[in-house]
Write a protein that holds these residues in place. Sequence first.
Motif, short mmCIF file in Angstrom:
data_model
loop_
_atom_site.label_atom_id
_atom_site.label_comp_id
_atom_site.label_asym_id
_atom_site.label_seq_id
_atom_site.Cartn_x
_atom_site.Cartn_y
_atom_site.Cartn_z
N PRO A 1 23.81 -39.92 24.15
CA PRO A 1 22.43 -40.00 23.68
C PRO A 1 22.30 -39.46 22.26
CG PRO A 1 22.56 -38.91 25.84
CD PRO A 1 23.95 -39.00 25.29
N PRO A 2 21.66 -40.20 21.35
CA PRO A 2 21.40 -39.66 20.02
C PRO A 2 20.14 -38.80 20.04
CG PRO A 2 20.67 -41.94 20.13
CD PRO A 2 21.24 -41.61 21.48
N ALA A 3 19.99 -37.97 19.04
CA ALA A 3 18.83 -37.07 18.99
C ALA A 3 18.64 -36.57 17.57
CB ALA A 3 19.04 -35.87 19.93
N VAL A 4 17.42 -36.10 17.29
CA VAL A 4 17.17 -35.41 16.03
C VAL A 4 18.03 -34.15 16.00
CG1 VAL A 4 15.46 -34.06 14.76
CG2 VAL A 4 14.87 -36.32 15.61
N TYR A 5 18.66 -33.92 14.87
CA TYR A 5 19.61 -32.82 14.75
C TYR A 5 18.94 -31.52 14.32
CZ TYR A 5 24.21 -35.06 15.15
OH TYR A 5 25.34 -35.66 15.62
N VAL A 6 19.59 -30.44 14.69
CA VAL A 6 19.34 -29.16 14.05
C VAL A 6 19.73 -29.29 12.58
CG1 VAL A 6 20.06 -26.75 13.95
CG2 VAL A 6 19.89 -27.90 16.16
#
Length: 562
Positions: A308-313
């Motif tokens: 799953p992709p996600a907004v990164y830190v």
Amino acid sequence: MVPTKPSAAPLPFWVRGDTNAFFGFGVNVLVNVLTLTGLCLAVVKLCDREVFGTILPALGIALVAGNIYYTYLARRLARRENRSDVTALPYGPSVPHMFIVIFVIMLPIYLRTQDPVRAWEAGLAWAFIIGVIVLIGAFVGPYIRRYAPRAALLGTLAGISVTFISMNPAGQMWQMAWIALPVFALLLIGLLTDVKLPFNFPIGLAALLVGTALGWAGGAMSVPDVTAAARDIAFAVPSFKLDLLFTGLADMAPLLATAIPLGVYNFTEGMSNVESAATAGDNYNLRSVLLADGAGAVIGAALGSPFPPAVYVGHPGWKAAGGRSGYSMATGIVIAILCFLGMFGLLATVFPTAAIVPILLYIGLLIGAQAFQATPRAHAAAVVAALIPNIAAWATSQIDNTLAAAGTTAAEVGDEALAGAGVVYDGLLVLGQGAILAGLVLGAVVVFIIDKRFVRAAIFAGSGAVLSFVGLIHGERIEWNANGPVSLGYLLIAAICGVFALGRVAPRVPEPEEIELDRLHGEATLAKPATVASPAEPAAVAEPVGPVDPADGGQRERAVSG
């Protein structure tokens, strides 16, 4: 004649700082894709054709679409607020989920069946469920963000950053310190000071080139390995793998135990990252972010990617490096092209790992520092409290991996033997389950106790009781009465706070620096009950609705707008 408002200057797609941010963030994503490629090949034993022909191209589609979308959001926010310093949110494969889907979901199935395709099917189903949960979270997450204290949100984010994002890279760095430490020093000089290289040469690229040169000069790399990898380059585009996905979903019940808490983790992490961006001055619409994250996971799973992709830190780090809107789109496009061409096998033989991972440690330093710098000094203890569950989760993962390498498990060794060696395994395991949510709850309770807002502390403690009772935090699986003793502990906290609330204690008076922090980050002091208001306290308003800072030239996007 009524004077007309001057039109805003055209917003450039690329500025000088985007080059620095592109090489820094691009290397970050590159490291993660190289890592997940190796995990698929070496751990689950998927064949090259499945990894390079399906999984990576599917991930490439999700990344290019997501990063273009976040570039659009950044430019929309810049136009709305008439600013040129808006930084796009970074987006890539979720780092914790890479290891979780491989070692918790796919590997046990592979070991039981010796069939990597069966493991892949389960991974796709798990990623799909994660995406659906994040889509649901898009409608409840904004309300959590509105009422959760910043110290709790940023503290739990710092916990992820210090442990899962920083510690493994730090260990890899010190394995080949003669390569990694010079790279790390260049990154610190270029990104944490105002020192520039001659001709404004991008510091991220310079660091990568220096590390690569050291690796090749020191004999850490091999020409035959590069030659062999170059023969495997081939163009591939993804296609829908719905048959694999539906086969995995047919046996989805065992996956829910990890998918539900980790789906909640995903939207909580996204919520924390949006808060981190707001702290740096860019106030994004949380619902838009979470919908994109959820859609990316669902589409990626349908195309064959279990990651799953996600907004990164790290948004503040790329903002500090000068990145604006272009670096995100460029990263998505370049990484996607590399995925389509199957270049990651070749890249792994060209760039030393020790030259790449220091950027992850830099991000860990920045986010850990931000958790303390962007929250009131009075809330420092709450930041530490929010860190602790993530530290426990990381520690138990290290213990489990060590025991697995020795051919045993914590259950076989026994809690008594581990305790005799000074390892409080059972307690760390309970504390670290659902670490993101647990850190948020614990941090919020500490914040509101410090502020003497005992009703709110009781509400968050009660939430902890419910979440632990069903196993979303402090439980090994989702089930009724997952951890009754922990639930009772949270209920007793709520009861104690309720007793103190009956005493109608006056809330703590904010210090001037806290009021300034709220002003800078677009937040207003929450309304205080009239019966306990103090003349020394600043005037309260109901909730933040902007405009909040004339220097920003615009309004904060409402957290719950569509």
